[in-house]
Design an enzyme around this catalytic site. Structure first.
Site, short mmCIF file in Angstrom:
data_model
loop_
_atom_site.label_atom_id
_atom_site.label_comp_id
_atom_site.label_asym_id
_atom_site.label_seq_id
_atom_site.Cartn_x
_atom_site.Cartn_y
_atom_site.Cartn_z
N PRO A 11 -13.28 -3.68 1.84
CA PRO A 11 -14.60 -3.46 1.02
C PRO A 11 -14.58 -3.69 -0.51
O PRO A 11 -13.50 -3.64 -1.04
CB PRO A 11 -14.99 -1.75 1.41
CG PRO A 11 -13.72 -1.21 1.53
CD PRO A 11 -12.85 -2.33 2.25
N ASN A 12 -15.52 -4.36 -0.76
CA ASN A 12 -16.00 -4.65 -2.02
C ASN A 12 -15.21 -5.92 -2.34
O ASN A 12 -15.54 -6.83 -3.59
CB ASN A 12 -15.65 -3.68 -3.05
CG ASN A 12 -16.76 -2.51 -2.80
OD1 ASN A 12 -17.80 -2.64 -2.62
ND2 ASN A 12 -16.05 -1.52 -2.67
N ARG A 19 -16.73 -8.92 -9.69
CA ARG A 19 -16.41 -7.48 -9.78
C ARG A 19 -15.22 -7.41 -10.67
O ARG A 19 -14.14 -7.94 -10.44
CB ARG A 19 -16.24 -6.93 -8.37
CG ARG A 19 -15.64 -5.64 -8.34
CD ARG A 19 -14.96 -5.15 -7.13
NE ARG A 19 -14.64 -3.77 -7.25
CZ ARG A 19 -13.65 -3.18 -6.47
NH1 ARG A 19 -13.22 -4.08 -5.45
NH2 ARG A 19 -13.22 -2.04 -6.62
N TYR A 24 -9.48 -7.99 -11.39
CA TYR A 24 -9.44 -8.62 -10.03
C TYR A 24 -9.41 -10.23 -10.24
O TYR A 24 -8.99 -10.92 -9.50
CB TYR A 24 -10.56 -8.52 -9.06
CG TYR A 24 -10.50 -6.70 -8.71
CD1 TYR A 24 -9.51 -6.33 -8.01
CD2 TYR A 24 -11.27 -5.99 -9.40
CE1 TYR A 24 -9.30 -4.72 -7.88
CE2 TYR A 24 -11.16 -4.64 -9.10
CZ TYR A 24 -10.34 -4.07 -8.31
OH TYR A 24 -10.26 -2.83 -8.00
N ASN A 75 -5.65 -6.44 3.02
CA ASN A 75 -5.84 -5.84 1.74
C ASN A 75 -7.00 -5.01 1.99
O ASN A 75 -7.87 -5.34 2.06
CB ASN A 75 -6.44 -7.06 0.54
CG ASN A 75 -6.75 -6.45 -0.71
OD1 ASN A 75 -7.02 -5.18 -0.71
ND2 ASN A 75 -6.82 -7.26 -1.69
N ALA A 78 -10.45 -0.02 -1.14
CA ALA A 78 -10.37 1.34 -1.16
C ALA A 78 -10.01 2.26 0.18
O ALA A 78 -9.60 3.17 0.20
CB ALA A 78 -11.91 1.74 -1.56
N HIS A 81 -6.59 4.24 0.67
CA HIS A 81 -6.19 5.41 0.25
C HIS A 81 -6.87 6.52 0.98
O HIS A 81 -6.82 7.69 0.80
CB HIS A 81 -6.67 5.71 -1.24
CG HIS A 81 -6.61 4.39 -2.10
ND1 HIS A 81 -5.12 3.98 -2.32
CD2 HIS A 81 -7.35 3.51 -2.56
CE1 HIS A 81 -5.31 2.85 -3.16
NE2 HIS A 81 -6.57 2.56 -3.35
N GLU A 99 1.04 -5.35 3.34
CA GLU A 99 -0.04 -4.81 2.68
C GLU A 99 -0.23 -5.45 1.48
O GLU A 99 0.69 -5.83 0.71
CB GLU A 99 -0.07 -3.41 2.37
CG GLU A 99 -1.21 -2.57 1.48
CD GLU A 99 -0.81 -1.27 1.25
OE1 GLU A 99 -1.41 -0.61 0.43
OE2 GLU A 99 0.05 -0.84 2.02
N HIS A 101 -2.36 -6.09 -2.51
CA HIS A 101 -3.59 -5.75 -3.39
C HIS A 101 -3.49 -6.85 -4.65
O HIS A 101 -2.41 -7.16 -5.13
CB HIS A 101 -3.04 -4.45 -4.01
CG HIS A 101 -3.24 -3.15 -2.86
ND1 HIS A 101 -4.05 -2.93 -2.40
CD2 HIS A 101 -2.24 -2.80 -2.22
CE1 HIS A 101 -4.21 -1.96 -1.50
NE2 HIS A 101 -2.79 -1.98 -1.21
N LEU A 102 -4.66 -7.25 -4.98
CA LEU A 102 -4.60 -8.07 -6.22
C LEU A 102 -4.04 -7.19 -7.55
O LEU A 102 -3.37 -8.03 -8.21
CB LEU A 102 -6.03 -8.36 -6.48
CG LEU A 102 -6.59 -9.30 -5.26
CD1 LEU A 102 -8.16 -9.44 -5.40
CD2 LEU A 102 -6.01 -10.55 -5.35
N SER A 103 -4.35 -6.05 -7.74
CA SER A 103 -4.05 -5.34 -8.98
C SER A 103 -2.66 -4.58 -8.68
O SER A 103 -2.26 -4.25 -7.45
CB SER A 103 -5.08 -4.59 -9.57
OG SER A 103 -5.33 -3.32 -8.68
N ARG A 108 -2.81 2.09 -12.16
CA ARG A 108 -4.06 2.26 -12.06
C ARG A 108 -4.22 3.95 -12.01
O ARG A 108 -3.37 4.60 -11.94
CB ARG A 108 -4.81 1.54 -11.27
CG ARG A 108 -4.85 0.11 -11.53
CD ARG A 108 -5.77 -0.74 -10.59
NE ARG A 108 -7.13 -0.46 -10.74
CZ ARG A 108 -8.08 -0.77 -10.04
NH1 ARG A 108 -7.52 -1.46 -8.87
NH2 ARG A 108 -9.26 -0.45 -10.30
N ARG A 112 -4.94 5.88 -6.60
CA ARG A 112 -4.57 4.51 -5.90
C ARG A 112 -3.01 4.45 -5.65
O ARG A 112 -2.71 3.55 -5.19
CB ARG A 112 -5.19 3.45 -6.74
CG ARG A 112 -6.47 3.48 -7.25
CD ARG A 112 -6.91 2.13 -7.83
NE ARG A 112 -8.23 2.11 -8.27
CZ ARG A 112 -9.34 1.92 -7.48
NH1 ARG A 112 -9.32 1.33 -6.62
NH2 ARG A 112 -10.50 1.81 -8.17
#
Length: 145
Positions: A11-12, A19, A24, A75, A78, A81, A99, A101-103, A108, A112
């Site tokens: 999502p997103n 965003r 990101y 990826n 959300a 989690h 898995e 993740h960009l960040s 964070r 997360r």
């Protein structure tokens, strides 16, 4: 025969480029998909790059990967989690999964820091922006060759 890898985005991630570019980056998901696909080809891998905001669609795609793809890069956004369903689907198909993740999720918010995907993944790549996808292809290749 080319080895096929399924790359899923949750999502997103369709909002990349708009965003929170400070977190990101400025690249769109389509640009990342094109780069990932081209890099995969250079490794002799065929990449099926997809995105959905819907958990059930992601679960269906993971199920469909069995017999079609040799590995998965995900990826989950959300859903990382929150989704026991994604964890169960990955476990059920038994395909090597990485898995991404960009960040750097560990730099964070505390929520997360927990992933339902990590326990069923070969490894996790986070914090390298779009390069995480190409790093994941390199890391996955020995598990699918």
């Amino acid at each position: 025969m080319t080895i096929s890898i399924l790359v899923l985005n949750g999502p997103n991630l369709n909002m990349l480029g708009k965003r929170e570019p400070g977190i990101y980056g400025a690249k769109t998901l389509a640009q990342i998909g094109d780069e990932t696909t081209a890099f995969g080809e250079s490794l002799g891998l065929s990449v099926d790059f997809r995105q959905s905001n819907h958990e059930g669609v992601l679960v269906d795609w993971i199920h469909e990967a069995l017999g079609r793809h040799r590995g998965i890069i995900i990826n989950p956004g959300a859903y990382t989690h929150t989704s026991v369903a994604l964890q169960d689907a990955i476990r059920a198909v038994g395909l090597p999964t990485i898995e991404v993740h960009l960040s750097n999720v560990f730099a964070r918010e505390a929520f997360r820091h927990h992933s339902y995907i990590s326990p069923v993944a070969v490894g996790v790549i986070c914090g390298f922006g779009p390069q995480g996808y190409t790093l994941a292809l390199e890391a996955l290749k020995p598990h699918v060759a």
